[in-house]
Design a protein around this motif. Structure first.
Motif, PDB file in Angstrom:
ATOM      1  N   SER A  97      74.723  36.270  36.090  1.00 50.84           N
ATOM      2  CA  SER A  97      74.959  36.493  37.516  1.00 50.84           C
ATOM      3  C   SER A  97      76.434  36.749  37.812  1.00 50.84           C
ATOM      4  O   SER A  97      77.320  36.266  37.103  1.00 50.84           O
ATOM      5  CB  SER A  97      74.475  35.281  38.317  1.00 50.84           C
ATOM      6  OG  SER A  97      73.131  35.016  38.029  1.00 50.84           O
ATOM      7  N   PHE A  98      76.658  37.476  38.903  1.00 46.30           N
ATOM      8  CA  PHE A  98      78.015  37.828  39.328  1.00 46.30           C
ATOM      9  C   PHE A  98      78.073  37.774  40.844  1.00 46.30           C
ATOM     10  O   PHE A  98      77.167  38.248  41.534  1.00 46.30           O
ATOM     11  CB  PHE A  98      78.377  39.240  38.850  1.00 46.30           C
ATOM     12  CG  PHE A  98      79.648  39.785  39.439  1.00 46.30           C
ATOM     13  CD1 PHE A  98      80.867  39.549  38.835  1.00 46.30           C
ATOM     14  CD2 PHE A  98      79.623  40.549  40.610  1.00 46.30           C
ATOM     15  CE1 PHE A  98      82.044  40.038  39.380  1.00 46.30           C
ATOM     16  CE2 PHE A  98      80.794  41.051  41.158  1.00 46.30           C
ATOM     17  CZ  PHE A  98      82.006  40.797  40.538  1.00 46.30           C
ATOM     18  N   CYS A  99      79.151  37.184  41.378  1.00 51.20           N
ATOM     19  CA  CYS A  99      79.352  37.197  42.830  1.00 51.20           C
ATOM     20  C   CYS A  99      80.841  37.127  43.153  1.00 51.20           C
ATOM     21  O   CYS A  99      81.672  36.848  42.275  1.00 51.20           O
ATOM     22  CB  CYS A  99      78.598  36.052  43.507  1.00 51.20           C
ATOM     23  SG  CYS A  99      79.166  34.409  43.044  1.00 51.20           S
ATOM     24  N   GLN A 100      81.181  37.414  44.417  1.00 49.91           N
ATOM     25  CA  GLN A 100      82.568  37.464  44.857  1.00 49.91           C
ATOM     26  C   GLN A 100      82.753  36.632  46.120  1.00 49.91           C
ATOM     27  O   GLN A 100      81.873  36.616  46.987  1.00 49.91           O
ATOM     28  CB  GLN A 100      82.988  38.916  45.163  1.00 49.91           C
ATOM     29  CG  GLN A 100      82.772  39.881  44.015  1.00 49.91           C
ATOM     30  CD  GLN A 100      83.116  41.313  44.388  1.00 49.91           C
ATOM     31  OE1 GLN A 100      83.838  41.975  43.681  1.00 49.91           O
ATOM     32  NE2 GLN A 100      82.598  41.804  45.502  1.00 49.91           N
ATOM     33  N   PRO A 146      76.568  48.907  45.715  1.00 45.03           N
ATOM     34  CA  PRO A 146      75.479  47.954  45.485  1.00 45.03           C
ATOM     35  C   PRO A 146      75.845  46.823  44.526  1.00 45.03           C
ATOM     36  O   PRO A 146      75.295  45.721  44.635  1.00 45.03           O
ATOM     37  CB  PRO A 146      74.371  48.848  44.887  1.00 45.03           C
ATOM     38  CG  PRO A 146      74.658  50.211  45.421  1.00 45.03           C
ATOM     39  CD  PRO A 146      76.153  50.304  45.485  1.00 45.03           C
ATOM     40  N   TRP A 147      76.769  47.061  43.615  1.00 41.62           N
ATOM     41  CA  TRP A 147      77.136  46.009  42.659  1.00 41.62           C
ATOM     42  C   TRP A 147      77.883  44.854  43.346  1.00 41.62           C
ATOM     43  O   TRP A 147      77.995  43.763  42.782  1.00 41.62           O
ATOM     44  CB  TRP A 147      77.971  46.583  41.511  1.00 41.62           C
ATOM     45  CG  TRP A 147      79.322  47.122  41.878  1.00 41.62           C
ATOM     46  CD1 TRP A 147      79.607  48.401  42.253  1.00 41.62           C
ATOM     47  CD2 TRP A 147      80.567  46.407  41.880  1.00 41.62           C
ATOM     48  NE1 TRP A 147      80.948  48.533  42.504  1.00 41.62           N
ATOM     49  CE2 TRP A 147      81.566  47.326  42.279  1.00 41.62           C
ATOM     50  CE3 TRP A 147      80.939  45.101  41.586  1.00 41.62           C
ATOM     51  CZ2 TRP A 147      82.912  46.967  42.395  1.00 41.62           C
ATOM     52  CZ3 TRP A 147      82.277  44.744  41.698  1.00 41.62           C
ATOM     53  CH2 TRP A 147      83.237  45.668  42.097  1.00 41.62           C
ATOM     54  N   GLU A 148      78.354  45.088  44.597  1.00 42.20           N
ATOM     55  CA  GLU A 148      79.047  44.035  45.339  1.00 42.20           C
ATOM     56  C   GLU A 148      78.117  43.313  46.323  1.00 42.20           C
ATOM     57  O   GLU A 148      78.577  42.661  47.257  1.00 42.20           O
ATOM     58  CB  GLU A 148      80.235  44.622  46.097  1.00 42.20           C
ATOM     59  CG  GLU A 148      81.341  45.156  45.187  1.00 42.20           C
ATOM     60  CD  GLU A 148      82.606  45.524  45.951  1.00 42.20           C
ATOM     61  OE1 GLU A 148      83.614  44.817  45.803  1.00 42.20           O
ATOM     62  OE2 GLU A 148      82.570  46.524  46.699  1.00 42.20           O
ATOM     63  N   ILE A 149      76.816  43.421  46.101  1.00 47.73           N
ATOM     64  CA  ILE A 149      75.858  42.872  47.051  1.00 47.73           C
ATOM     65  C   ILE A 149      76.028  41.363  47.235  1.00 47.73           C
ATOM     66  O   ILE A 149      75.888  40.837  48.344  1.00 47.73           O
ATOM     67  CB  ILE A 149      74.401  43.204  46.608  1.00 47.73           C
ATOM     68  CG1 ILE A 149      73.405  42.783  47.672  1.00 47.73           C
ATOM     69  CG2 ILE A 149      74.077  42.579  45.273  1.00 47.73           C
ATOM     70  CD1 ILE A 149      73.517  43.564  48.965  1.00 47.73           C
ATOM     71  N   TYR A 201      84.634  42.641  35.558  1.00 48.94           N
ATOM     72  CA  TYR A 201      83.865  41.413  35.371  1.00 48.94           C
ATOM     73  C   TYR A 201      82.383  41.644  35.658  1.00 48.94           C
ATOM     74  O   TYR A 201      81.512  41.064  35.005  1.00 48.94           O
ATOM     75  CB  TYR A 201      84.420  40.304  36.271  1.00 48.94           C
ATOM     76  CG  TYR A 201      85.719  39.729  35.762  1.00 48.94           C
ATOM     77  CD1 TYR A 201      85.736  38.865  34.682  1.00 48.94           C
ATOM     78  CD2 TYR A 201      86.935  40.065  36.366  1.00 48.94           C
ATOM     79  CE1 TYR A 201      86.926  38.337  34.200  1.00 48.94           C
ATOM     80  CE2 TYR A 201      88.134  39.540  35.891  1.00 48.94           C
ATOM     81  CZ  TYR A 201      88.119  38.673  34.812  1.00 48.94           C
ATOM     82  OH  TYR A 201      89.291  38.164  34.344  1.00 48.94           O
ATOM     83  N   TYR A 202      82.096  42.491  36.647  1.00 47.13           N
ATOM     84  CA  TYR A 202      80.706  42.831  36.925  1.00 47.13           C
ATOM     85  C   TYR A 202      80.064  43.503  35.712  1.00 47.13           C
ATOM     86  O   TYR A 202      78.912  43.200  35.362  1.00 47.13           O
ATOM     87  CB  TYR A 202      80.613  43.760  38.139  1.00 47.13           C
ATOM     88  CG  TYR A 202      79.239  44.358  38.330  1.00 47.13           C
ATOM     89  CD1 TYR A 202      78.215  43.629  38.932  1.00 47.13           C
ATOM     90  CD2 TYR A 202      78.955  45.652  37.882  1.00 47.13           C
ATOM     91  CE1 TYR A 202      76.945  44.174  39.091  1.00 47.13           C
ATOM     92  CE2 TYR A 202      77.692  46.196  38.024  1.00 47.13           C
ATOM     93  CZ  TYR A 202      76.688  45.453  38.626  1.00 47.13           C
ATOM     94  OH  TYR A 202      75.438  45.989  38.766  1.00 47.13           O
ATOM     95  N   GLN A 203      80.808  44.403  35.072  1.00 44.88           N
ATOM     96  CA  GLN A 203      80.282  45.075  33.882  1.00 44.88           C
ATOM     97  C   GLN A 203      79.941  44.076  32.790  1.00 44.88           C
ATOM     98  O   GLN A 203      78.950  44.232  32.072  1.00 44.88           O
ATOM     99  CB  GLN A 203      81.298  46.093  33.368  1.00 44.88           C
ATOM    100  CG  GLN A 203      81.403  47.352  34.217  1.00 44.88           C
ATOM    101  CD  GLN A 203      82.412  48.332  33.653  1.00 44.88           C
ATOM    102  OE1 GLN A 203      83.551  47.977  33.358  1.00 44.88           O
ATOM    103  NE2 GLN A 203      82.002  49.560  33.474  1.00 44.88           N
TER     104      GLN A 203
END
Length: 333
Positions: free
Chosen positions: A148-151, A195-198, A138-140
């Motif tokens: 924007s992307f977040c978890q 870093p993509w999970e920031i 999903y980040y890709q």
């Protein structure tokens, strides 16, 4: 027929948590808060679209089977569904929707395409997402289309998850061994090494107050203001070196692919799979391994920037990053 949208801002929110963690309850409360309390903020209209895996994947035994082709196909269908929503919001083509969940989604989309103001759309994906590779996909998508992307990770002990699960109706309860196995495999967000999970928020499993829900909504608002940006490649030589991977990277990829294929074949050999089927599966994995290697060599498959650099710099966490990335590619229907 297409409709122009005025400055649509997309934020993809991925939930993480064990069955019984209260994840879906939190998701519902958050949706209600966003829909009633955050309709307009700084001249931005807010809309929410909820994607719940439990509603879209039939409650059959394959739902939680990691190696089930049906399970993988069903999950792939949901990823493609989310991708279609993004296409609709970006290009604004009306989707052909038929089931009740999709009808509700269509109503939200119509609100988006008909307004004249700047619009923010939260696409909230409610699933266990215990493997990092599941979330990375999903980040890709966010990275490719610059949104924007977040978890949100709902942290819960195994014992609490099992207790809550036992109080569910039999038709919706998850087998205990599935929850235990999922807990063993759960990969929480790791902002330090990935870093993509920031933009990741960990919340305890509890009875959430309005104040706590508001704090989560502020986190979402902050994440929405920071879309994922593809790195610029101004230097032509840099582009070429990224397109054609170094010998070191290819070597590490090949070693990891062989390990992953070996692990999967050993797992299959311990089941009741026939010998001819195992041979066919082995050939399929070998062909896929060669396809992935060739794609990375030629640049049709791009290794994430942070993973690529970690391999070249021989960082201690490069193996985990590479494994996460390759696990997402090493899928046979």
């Amino acid at each position: 027929m297409t409709t122009k949208v005025r400055e649509t801002q997309i934020c993809l929110v991925v939930f993480i948590g064990l069955p019984g963690s209260g994840k879906t309850t939190l998701c519902r409360l958050l949706l209600e808060f966003l829909r009633t309390s955050c309709k307009s903020l700084s001249d931005i209209l807010h809309h929410t679209i909820s994607i719940c895996y439990d509603e879209l994947i039939p409650a059959d035994k394959f739902r939680y089977q990691d190696e089930s082709s049906q399970w993988k196909q069903a999950r792939r269908g949901i990823v493609n569904y989310v991708k279609s929503l993004v296409f609709t919001l970006k290009d604004i083509e009306v989707l052909n929707m038929v089931n009740s969940l999709e009808v509700a989604v269509r109503e939200e989309l119509l609100k988006v395409v008909q307004n004249e103001k700047k619009t923010r759309v939260y696409i909230i994906v409610d699933d266990n997402m215990y493997y990092r590779s599941m979330r990375y996909e999903y980040y890709q998508l966010a990275k490719l289309y610059s949104f924007s992307f977040c978890q949100i990770f709902v942290q819960c002990s195994v014992s609490d998850a099992l207790n809550r699960n036992s109080s569910r109706e039999q038709s919706t309860a998850v087998p205990e061994e599935i929850i235990t196995r999922m807990a063993e495999r759960l990969e929480p967000p790791d902002r330090q090494n990935n870093p993509w999970e920031i933009f990741s928020l960990t919340v305890p499993s509890e009875k959430w107050t309005v104040a706590e829900i508001k704090k989560i909504s502020l986190f979402l608002n902050n994440a929405a203001e920071h879309p994922v940006v593809m790195p610029e490649r101004n230097n032509e030589m840099c582009q070429e070196s990224r397109r054609i991977c170094s010998t070191n990277v290819i070597h590490r990829v090949d070693i990891m692919l062989r390990k992953l294929v070996g692990d999967r074949m050993r797992e299959r050999s311990q089941t009741s799979v026939q010998r001819d089927d195992l041979q066919e599966l082995s050939k399929a994995f070998t062909d896929l391994r060669h396809h992935i290697l060739e794609g990375i060599r030629t640049g049709t498959i791009i290794i994430p920037e942070d993973t690529y650099e970690a391999i070249n710099l021989d960082q201690s966490n490069c193996g985990h990053r590479l494994q996460d990335f390759l696990n997402g590619l090493l899928t046979i229907s």
